[in-house]
Design a protein around this motif. Structure first.
Motif: not given
Length: 138
Positions: A26-27, A30-32
């Motif tokens: 998920k991180r 979010r950070l791509d």
């Protein structure tokens, strides 16, 4: 030659070794980004977690990403570069270890990441092309 500190992306986020692979994924979304450094409770780098690791070592093995810990995927010592190492050393390290991203450390502290794209922006085409040839051969 510029140093790693001059061309790195600073403020790199770590996934803690005791966080789940699902949290790490998920991180990443979010950070791509396609990888995250794995840090221990002592803030030392334990390894790298890639999107490929998640697919091959977790999903393809029928492991539950919500219960598998990121630290379980840290293998051996992470390949790093020192913050004050120059671009020649970055190129050598990336080529010899066939990696596209390097955590940048200052002492034992993670201070950033150098990716192939950072190198491409900072250096003339020839050395970057040589690195690409090395990374894509085999």
């Amino acid at each position: 030659m510029p140093t790693a500190r001059e061309i790195m992306t600073s403020n790199a986020e770590c996934v803690n070794a005791d966080e789940t692979v699902l949290d790490a994924a998920k991180r990443m979304a979010r950070l791509d980004v396609g990888s995250l450094p794995i840090c221990g409770t002592d803030d030392r780098l334990k390894g790298m977690l890639t999107d490929r690791d998640i697919v091959v070592k977790v999903l393809a093995q029928d492991k539950d990403p919500a219960s598998c810990l990121a630290g379980e995927l840290a293998q051996g010592e992470a390949v790093t570069i020192g913050a004050d190492d120059d671009a020649r050393e970055i190129l050598r390290t990336m080529a010899s270890h066939k990696v596209r991203r390097l955590p940048v450390i200052d002492g034992h502290k993670l201070v950033g990441m150098v990716a192939l794209a950072d190198i491409a922006r900072a250096l003339p085409d020839a050395p970057v092309g040589d690195l690409l040839d090395t990374l894509t051969s085999d």
